[in-house]
Motif scaffolding. Structure first.
Motif, PDB file in Angstrom:
ATOM      1  N   LEU A 128      -7.096  -6.112   5.836  1.00  0.00           N
ATOM      2  CA  LEU A 128      -8.337  -5.509   6.328  1.00  0.00           C
ATOM      3  C   LEU A 128      -9.115  -6.438   7.250  1.00  0.00           C
ATOM      4  CD1 LEU A 128      -9.613  -3.942   2.972  1.00  0.00           C
ATOM      5  CD2 LEU A 128      -8.103  -2.914   4.689  1.00  0.00           C
ATOM      6  N   THR A 129      -8.579  -7.630   7.509  1.00  0.00           N
ATOM      7  CA  THR A 129      -9.283  -8.615   8.322  1.00  0.00           C
ATOM      8  C   THR A 129      -9.614  -8.053   9.706  1.00  0.00           C
ATOM      9  OG1 THR A 129      -8.104 -10.401   7.199  1.00  0.00           O
ATOM     10  CG2 THR A 129      -9.207 -10.937   9.264  1.00  0.00           C
ATOM     11  N   CYS A 137     -16.427  -2.136  -1.380  1.00  0.00           N
ATOM     12  CA  CYS A 137     -15.005  -1.958  -1.673  1.00  0.00           C
ATOM     13  C   CYS A 137     -14.760  -0.851  -2.701  1.00  0.00           C
ATOM     14  CB  CYS A 137     -14.412  -3.275  -2.179  1.00  0.00           C
ATOM     15  SG  CYS A 137     -14.238  -4.534  -0.889  1.00  0.00           S
ATOM     16  N   GLY A 138     -15.765  -0.570  -3.529  1.00  0.00           N
ATOM     17  CA  GLY A 138     -15.604   0.467  -4.547  1.00  0.00           C
ATOM     18  C   GLY A 138     -15.463   1.861  -3.986  1.00  0.00           C
ATOM     19  N   ILE A 164      -4.698   2.139  -6.658  1.00  0.00           N
ATOM     20  CA  ILE A 164      -5.290   1.189  -5.719  1.00  0.00           C
ATOM     21  C   ILE A 164      -5.780  -0.056  -6.443  1.00  0.00           C
ATOM     22  CG2 ILE A 164      -7.188   0.781  -4.104  1.00  0.00           C
ATOM     23  CD1 ILE A 164      -6.969   3.567  -3.125  1.00  0.00           C
ATOM     24  N   ASP A 165      -5.448  -1.213  -5.902  1.00  0.00           N
ATOM     25  CA  ASP A 165      -5.947  -2.499  -6.386  1.00  0.00           C
ATOM     26  C   ASP A 165      -6.869  -3.067  -5.312  1.00  0.00           C
ATOM     27  OD1 ASP A 165      -6.444  -5.033  -7.285  1.00  0.00           O
ATOM     28  OD2 ASP A 165      -4.346  -5.647  -7.454  1.00  0.00           O
ATOM     29  N   ARG A 166      -8.164  -3.154  -5.629  1.00  0.00           N
ATOM     30  CA  ARG A 166      -9.161  -3.642  -4.670  1.00  0.00           C
ATOM     31  C   ARG A 166      -9.555  -5.098  -4.934  1.00  0.00           C
ATOM     32  NH1 ARG A 166     -10.532   1.633  -6.033  1.00  0.00           N
ATOM     33  NH2 ARG A 166     -10.748   3.107  -4.272  1.00  0.00           N
ATOM     34  N   THR A 167      -8.780  -5.811  -5.729  1.00  0.00           N
ATOM     35  CA  THR A 167      -9.132  -7.171  -6.143  1.00  0.00           C
ATOM     36  C   THR A 167      -9.423  -8.088  -4.963  1.00  0.00           C
ATOM     37  OG1 THR A 167      -7.754  -6.930  -8.125  1.00  0.00           O
ATOM     38  CG2 THR A 167      -8.382  -9.170  -7.490  1.00  0.00           C
ATOM     39  N   ASN A 168      -8.623  -7.992  -3.893  1.00  0.00           N
ATOM     40  CA  ASN A 168      -8.763  -8.890  -2.745  1.00  0.00           C
ATOM     41  C   ASN A 168      -9.580  -8.293  -1.608  1.00  0.00           C
ATOM     42  OD1 ASN A 168      -7.214 -11.027  -3.868  1.00  0.00           O
ATOM     43  ND2 ASN A 168      -5.348  -9.874  -3.403  1.00  0.00           N
ATOM     44  N   ILE A 173      -6.173  -4.729   0.730  1.00  0.00           N
ATOM     45  CA  ILE A 173      -6.179  -3.706  -0.317  1.00  0.00           C
ATOM     46  C   ILE A 173      -4.732  -3.316  -0.586  1.00  0.00           C
ATOM     47  CG2 ILE A 173      -6.404  -1.734   1.265  1.00  0.00           C
ATOM     48  CD1 ILE A 173      -8.422  -0.552  -0.776  1.00  0.00           C
ATOM     49  N   THR A 174      -4.402  -3.072  -1.864  1.00  0.00           N
ATOM     50  CA  THR A 174      -3.012  -2.814  -2.259  1.00  0.00           C
ATOM     51  C   THR A 174      -2.894  -1.464  -2.944  1.00  0.00           C
ATOM     52  OG1 THR A 174      -2.568  -5.186  -2.543  1.00  0.00           O
ATOM     53  CG2 THR A 174      -1.084  -3.659  -3.672  1.00  0.00           C
TER      54      THR A 174
END
Length: 212
Positions: A128-129, A137-138, A164-168, A173-174
């Motif tokens: 996403l950079t 992000c939520g 979805i994993d928003r950890t990073n 985003i994964t």
């Protein structure tokens, strides 16, 4: 009137008083089709990369030039090696948005199978950079569609049913648990402008000045 070539020449605009020396306007031949763009847009050049993933391989494969990492969870075993071509396009795509999604980012990815076929599930991480307007992000979504004529679908919904994993986030985003490749985009609710585009603008001269 100006020709297309003149509209892609910096001097056309500096002669008219546009400021390219401070962070207001930029103009580069490989971005925004050569036309000026606002400095904050941070547009990147589009690109494409092809990688072959060996049969049964579960290592992460980084398509560095386009900002994508793909990792098969259980290997793509039954159909042999799989060759993927990923193209990143740095412009806002068309297409209807699902549910609460109000905005879509000016970057999307097209993943094409050029050799082999998919028989395993995989995770995909999107860089996403440089995407402006990510504020929450939520309420950020990963969207998917089969081709550019289809509406976008939230990857957590049928028929994709990914997680979805928003950890990073906001760096990346994964999505986990997908079984097919196509087009991917990033969507947001109203608190993620991504950015909002100006749809209309007009002005008229009045006795008091200019009315916008």
């Amino acid at each position: 009137g100006k020709t297309t070539a003149e509209m892609k020449t910096e001097a056309t605009f500096t002669d008219a008083g546009w400021d390219f020396s401070t962070p207001i306007w930029k103009i580069e031949s490989d971005k925004n089709d050569g036309y000026p763009y606002l400095f904050w847009q941070i547009l990147e050049s589009s690109g494409s990369e092809e990688v072959t993933i060996p049969a049964s391989n579960t290592d992460p494969h980084n398509f560095a030039s386009v900002g994508v990492t793909i990792e098969f969870q259980d290997g793509n075993a039954n159909t042999g090696d799989l060759t993927l071509q990923i193209t990143r396009t740095d412009e806002k795509p068309d297409g209807a948005l699902p549910g609460a999604v109000q905005n879509i980012s000016p970057r999307y990815w097209t993943v094409t199978v050029t050799n082999g076929s998919v028989d395993g599930s995989y995770d995909i991480t999107l860089d996403l950079t440089g995407i402006p307007g990510i504020e929450n992000c939520g309420t950020l979504y990963v969207l998917k569609r089969e081709n550019d004529g289809d509406p976008w679908i939230d990857v957590t919904q049928p028929p994709y049913n990914g997680t979805i994993d928003r950890t990073n986030c906001p760096n990346s985003i994964t999505v986990t648990g997908l079984t097919s490749f196509s087009e991917f985009g990033i969507g947001g609710e109203s608190d993620n402008p991504l950015p909002v585009e100006l749809a209309g603008f007009s002005g008229i001269s009045t006795k008091a000045g200019v009315e916008l």
